[in-house]
Design an enzyme around this catalytic site. Structure first.
Site, PDB file in Angstrom:
ATOM      1  N   CYS A   1      14.894  25.829  59.905  1.00 30.93           N
ATOM      2  CA  CYS A   1      14.994  26.240  58.506  1.00 30.93           C
ATOM      3  C   CYS A   1      13.865  27.299  58.561  1.00 30.93           C
ATOM      4  O   CYS A   1      12.719  27.208  58.841  1.00 30.93           O
ATOM      5  CB  CYS A   1      14.201  25.179  57.725  1.00 30.93           C
ATOM      6  SG  CYS A   1      13.762  25.656  55.629  1.00 30.93           S
TER       7      CYS A   1
ATOM      8  N   GLU B   1      48.500  52.553  28.521  1.00 29.55           N
ATOM      9  CA  GLU B   1      47.213  51.955  28.168  1.00 29.55           C
ATOM     10  C   GLU B   1      46.482  51.051  29.319  1.00 29.55           C
ATOM     11  O   GLU B   1      46.845  50.598  30.427  1.00 29.55           O
ATOM     12  CB  GLU B   1      47.310  51.390  26.729  1.00 29.55           C
ATOM     13  CG  GLU B   1      48.310  50.144  26.821  1.00 29.55           C
ATOM     14  CD  GLU B   1      48.716  49.603  25.534  1.00 29.55           C
ATOM     15  OE1 GLU B   1      48.129  48.697  25.057  1.00 29.55           O
ATOM     16  OE2 GLU B   1      49.396  50.290  24.950  1.00 29.55           O
TER      17      GLU B   1
ATOM     18  N   LYS C   1      48.309  46.494  38.467  1.00 24.45           N
ATOM     19  CA  LYS C   1      46.731  45.849  38.520  1.00 24.45           C
ATOM     20  C   LYS C   1      46.149  46.728  39.584  1.00 24.45           C
ATOM     21  O   LYS C   1      46.850  47.055  40.779  1.00 24.45           O
ATOM     22  CB  LYS C   1      46.989  44.446  39.404  1.00 24.45           C
ATOM     23  CG  LYS C   1      47.749  43.361  38.325  1.00 24.45           C
ATOM     24  CD  LYS C   1      46.599  42.940  37.357  1.00 24.45           C
ATOM     25  CE  LYS C   1      45.990  41.818  38.041  1.00 24.45           C
ATOM     26  NZ  LYS C   1      45.829  40.524  37.286  1.00 24.45           N
TER      27      LYS C   1
ATOM     28  N   CYS D   1       9.021  21.083  52.483  1.00 23.42           N
ATOM     29  CA  CYS D   1       9.647  22.585  52.445  1.00 23.42           C
ATOM     30  C   CYS D   1       9.560  23.224  51.132  1.00 23.42           C
ATOM     31  O   CYS D   1      10.135  22.725  50.152  1.00 23.42           O
ATOM     32  CB  CYS D   1      11.262  22.739  53.066  1.00 23.42           C
ATOM     33  SG  CYS D   1      12.093  24.191  52.886  1.00 23.42           S
TER      34      CYS D   1
ATOM     35  N   LYS E   1      44.433  47.876  30.830  1.00 25.82           N
ATOM     36  CA  LYS E   1      44.588  46.523  30.660  1.00 25.82           C
ATOM     37  C   LYS E   1      43.352  45.708  30.589  1.00 25.82           C
ATOM     38  O   LYS E   1      42.565  45.753  31.676  1.00 25.82           O
ATOM     39  CB  LYS E   1      45.465  45.780  31.993  1.00 25.82           C
ATOM     40  CG  LYS E   1      45.765  44.393  32.053  1.00 25.82           C
ATOM     41  CD  LYS E   1      46.710  44.048  33.003  1.00 25.82           C
ATOM     42  CE  LYS E   1      47.229  42.380  32.940  1.00 25.82           C
ATOM     43  NZ  LYS E   1      46.234  41.564  32.840  1.00 25.82           N
TER      44      LYS E   1
ATOM     45  N   TYR F   1      48.890  45.180  20.187  1.00 30.59           N
ATOM     46  CA  TYR F   1      50.207  44.740  20.106  1.00 30.59           C
ATOM     47  C   TYR F   1      50.354  44.360  18.603  1.00 30.59           C
ATOM     48  O   TYR F   1      49.475  43.338  18.192  1.00 30.59           O
ATOM     49  CB  TYR F   1      50.517  43.802  21.159  1.00 30.59           C
ATOM     50  CG  TYR F   1      52.099  43.143  20.963  1.00 30.59           C
ATOM     51  CD1 TYR F   1      53.114  44.244  20.620  1.00 30.59           C
ATOM     52  CD2 TYR F   1      52.242  42.077  21.489  1.00 30.59           C
ATOM     53  CE1 TYR F   1      54.401  43.766  20.628  1.00 30.59           C
ATOM     54  CE2 TYR F   1      53.810  41.717  21.632  1.00 30.59           C
ATOM     55  CZ  TYR F   1      54.650  42.577  21.342  1.00 30.59           C
ATOM     56  OH  TYR F   1      55.982  42.123  21.393  1.00 30.59           O
TER      57      TYR F   1
ATOM     58  N   CYS G   1      18.251  21.824  55.412  1.00 27.35           N
ATOM     59  CA  CYS G   1      17.030  21.491  55.777  1.00 27.35           C
ATOM     60  C   CYS G   1      16.503  20.043  55.120  1.00 27.35           C
ATOM     61  O   CYS G   1      16.385  19.919  54.050  1.00 27.35           O
ATOM     62  CB  CYS G   1      16.096  22.443  55.032  1.00 27.35           C
ATOM     63  SG  CYS G   1      14.186  21.901  55.450  1.00 27.35           S
TER      64      CYS G   1
ATOM     65  N   ASP H   1      40.489  43.100  30.640  1.00 25.43           N
ATOM     66  CA  ASP H   1      40.230  42.058  31.281  1.00 25.43           C
ATOM     67  C   ASP H   1      39.384  40.735  30.739  1.00 25.43           C
ATOM     68  O   ASP H   1      38.311  40.612  30.749  1.00 25.43           O
ATOM     69  CB  ASP H   1      39.668  41.943  32.651  1.00 25.43           C
ATOM     70  CG  ASP H   1      40.000  40.808  33.533  1.00 25.43           C
ATOM     71  OD1 ASP H   1      40.687  39.868  33.257  1.00 25.43           O
ATOM     72  OD2 ASP H   1      39.315  40.722  34.593  1.00 25.43           O
TER      73      ASP H   1
ATOM     74  N   CYS I   1      10.538  26.419  56.634  1.00 27.19           N
ATOM     75  CA  CYS I   1       9.404  25.456  57.178  1.00 27.19           C
ATOM     76  C   CYS I   1       9.793  25.131  58.609  1.00 27.19           C
ATOM     77  O   CYS I   1       8.971  24.155  59.066  1.00 27.19           O
ATOM     78  CB  CYS I   1       9.434  24.125  56.339  1.00 27.19           C
ATOM     79  SG  CYS I   1      11.043  22.967  56.655  1.00 27.19           S
TER      80      CYS I   1
END
Ligand code: IVH
Length: 668
Positions: free
Chosen positions: A406, A111, A311, A430, A113, A225, A424, A115, A409
């Site tokens: 930056c 089956e 997995k 800015c 798994k 289950y 910056c 998550d 600016c």
């Protein structure tokens, strides 16, 4: 330093501090410092699930128990599954089963798994009685009220179902991809932190204190289950089919097989096909189908011998790096972003991947035009794992170097000691920083001016209407609407919302100012301690450091903020506009010094208030809350199930233990 190195460093430091504290009884750092390191590690580990280590110090507190819910003991412990990662390990499992069953024929139920987070549901007389999280496997949180809002979990089973009078069914609570993406879009718009993956989102949702929030967020559940004394069949698969008829959602991707080849066929099929599923899966679960054979194989201390998880590998793709661009955030932090040729990865098209910071980028040794391997594991943000070396040619493009100025600016970037990011420094000039601060100011948890979204702020800024948060309060309907009749209604609404925000309480205004490291909790603490902005602005470094939970970095940042004359002018303009710059009479009246000079440790599970509420009450009454017991502890505020180690230590040091009722009387 890369985040990976930082994780290693933090783990090592925390192991040492644990040892100093528990074994040597000689801690060298304060509880707050310990907690801060632990939190940093928890945050980094959440960003890097691939670096998971069961021996990490965070795993000692690795249960999902929280203080908000009643803790209940599972009737049967909730074990986990042993993991396998390749064909060889799956084969070894199969052989162990064959040997364990001494050559007897067996079937394997394959089956998916899922998550999400596991849940145990108890049914009596066909009705849902109780829903409990896995917790630490022995006991979990009673989240029944929240689980009742999940529509795929039946509250009442099918009437003529033939279900046993009493049974337990376990499964996984999930947030479907579509709900997850919608939720994150909303959070992004509100500037709230995004959930890294649907599992975290589902878990955060299920732990919400308001069942209405859970109901809104559209969770789903698959059950896998069945446990009880009178089960309908002798096989797991058959029991699941029965449970489906009773009303449970059971995955159709479930298959009984007789050979190892069929197991691999199932794995290979779903490794591809799972990308089309509405919910996240991270592997395959293999279970010996016959319940008698399951009992014969038994359990190890942690997991059943009759089942195993396989997995999936995180999906990787190779693509070409075209360019690295840089994003400037509200705080001025500059984040490099890889722009790549589009590539299909785990169901979405990926064009961009974060490169985190300069160190991470340097470590990858990226050159423009390189083929890079991109991976998308359990996280939503794809990342570049490495340069695909087989494609490197002698005429390789130029190495990507982190920028020095930056991109927005042109200011020269700076780096603060101990931090990975480049910043910056041009806070006042800015654009993304200016707009980012305004966006933060109006965000829901700050001033909550919800008519002002990022686009509107962008627009106002581009039209020269606003340069800082105080400008918002000077705006007029005519300015916003630009004398356009169609816009007058919405402009009026915006002006009204801005005016209404003048009632927002001081602690949220303080948070809204966007002082570095002053998040919601710190803002509350500072407001409670200093009462108004003028007192806070005059506080010295020492005054600030005296406050419980305020460390060096926060204290320095507050000092720096108030030392800037621009900020002082800003505060004066906000004052003139009538914003709340002091705690309300009501809040002040609730403050006492009944617990002045007392250092109090909170432990256990409480009935009348949450742990956070008790923390707030302690501070409101002038006390200090610390995390661990020492000779300086005045008393322990203890609920049910106080940890045995704490109890022993308290008794050894002769520290009084105060119950919930007694405590509430003390502060009456
Ligand atoms: S059976 C004793 N079946 O995986 C066996 N678990 O590490 C009980 N999970 O805690 C688990 N899909 O949260 C089982 N089809 C599935 C599952 C599944 C996801 C989760 C579950 C469990 C964890 C095991």
């Amino acid at each position: 330093m890369t985040e990976q190195l930082r994780i290693q460093e933090l783990r090592q430091q925390l192991h040492q501090h644990n040892y100093n504290y528990y074994v040597l009884n000689a801690p060298v750092i304060t509880d707050q410092e310990f907690d801060a390191l632990m939190r940093e590690l928890q945050d980094l580990e959440a960003l890097h699930p691939e670096l998971f280590d069961p021996n990490s110090p965070t795993q000692r507190v690795g249960s999902d128990l929280s203080n908000e819910f009643e803790t209940v003991r599972h009737q049967r412990p909730m074990l986990s599954l042993a993991n396998t990662y390749n064909q060889e390990e799956v084969r070894a499992f199969y052989e162990r089963v064959r040997e364990g069953l001494q050559g007897e024929a067996f079937e394997i139920c394959c089956e998916l798994k899922f998550d999400g987070l596991s849940i145990s549901l108890l049914y009596e007389d066909g009705r849902l009685q109780r829903a409990v999280t896995r917790g630490d496997g022995e006991k979990g949180d009673d989240v029944t009220a929240n689980v009742r809002t999940i529509r795929t979990i039946p509250l009442q089973l099918q009437p003529d179902g033939g279900w046993p009078r009493s049974f337990e069914i376990r499964g996984e609570i999930l947030m479907p991809w579509t709900s997850f993406e919608a939720l994150n879009r909303e959070r992004e718009a509100r500037e709230e932190p995004l959930f890294a993956n649907p599992r975290n989102a589902a878990s955060g949702t299920l732990k919400s204190k308001q069942a209405s929030v859970v109901a809104e967020r559209k969770l789903d559940a698959y059950l896998y289950y069945l446990l009880g004394d009178e089960l309908p069949a002798d096989g797991h698969y058959e029991n699941m089919q029965a449970a489906r008829a009773w009303g449970f959602k059971i995955s159709n991707a479930m298959q009984k097989v007789h050979t190892l080849d069929e197991v691999f066929d199932f794995i290979n099929y779903w490794d591809v096909e799972r990308k089309n599923l509405p919910v996240a899966t991270d592997g395959i679960v293999l279970k010996v189908n016959d319940l008698r054979q399951q009992r014969a194989l038994g359990m190890t201390a942690k997991s059943p011998r009759w089942a195993i998880a396989y997995k999936f590998q995180a999906e990787q793709q190779s693509t070409v790096l075209r360019e690295v661009t840089y994003q400037v955030g509200r705080t001025g932090a500059v984040t490099p972003v890889a722009n790549m040729d589009p590539v299909q990865l785990s169901g979405t098209i990926v064009r961009r991947a974060t490169l985190h910071n300069a160190d991470f980028m340097a470590q990858l040794d990226l050159h423009v035009g390189d083929h890079v391997l991109v991976e998308k594991g359990g996280e939503i943000i794809p990342k570049i794992v490495s340069v695909d070396e087989k494609f490197i040619t002698p005429d390789r493009g130029p190495r990507v170097e982190f920028i020095q100025r930056c991109p927005e600016c042109g200011a020269e970037l700076v780096r603060f000691e101990g931090e990975a990011a480049w910043y910056c420094p041009n806070e006042a000039g800015c654009p993304p920083q200016i707009k980012g601060r305004i966006e933060h100011f109006v965000s829901r948890r700050a001033m909550n001016i919800d008519t002002l979204g990022p686009e509107t702020i962008d627009d106002f800024y581009a039209r020269g209407l606003i340069h800082n948060i105080a400008d918002l309060y000077d705006l007029t309907v005519d300015q916003i609407s630009g004398f356009n009749d169609n816009r007058i209604r919405s402009a009026r609404k915006t002006i009204q919302a801005i005016a209404d925000s003048r009632q927002v309480p001081f602690e949220r205004v303080l948070f809204a100012l966007g002082i570095r490291f002053v998040g919601e909790t710190v803002a509350k603490t500072l407001a409670r301690r200093f009462h108004d902005i003028d007192t806070l602005s005059r506080a010295t470094l020492d005054d600030l450091l005296q406050v419980n939970t305020i460390g060096q970095a926060i204290a320095e940042s507050v000092i720096r903020w108030f030392a800037d004359m621009d900020n002082i002018f800003l505060v004066e303009r906000l004052r003139a506009h009538g914003l709340q710059l002091q705690l309300s009479e009501h809040t002040l009246a609730a403050q006492t010094d009944r617990l002045a000079g007392k250092t109090i440790v909170i432990s256990g599970v409480f009935a009348q208030h949450s742990r956070d509420e008790y923390k707030a009450l302690i501070e409101q009454h002038g006390g200090k809350n610390t995390g661990s017991i020492s000779a300086k502890t005045s008393f322990i505020l203890a609920g049910d199930n106080m940890g045995p180690a704490k109890l022993e230590k308290a008794q050894k040091l002769g520290i009084p233990i105060v119950g919930e009722d007694e405590f509430l009387q003390m502060i009456q």
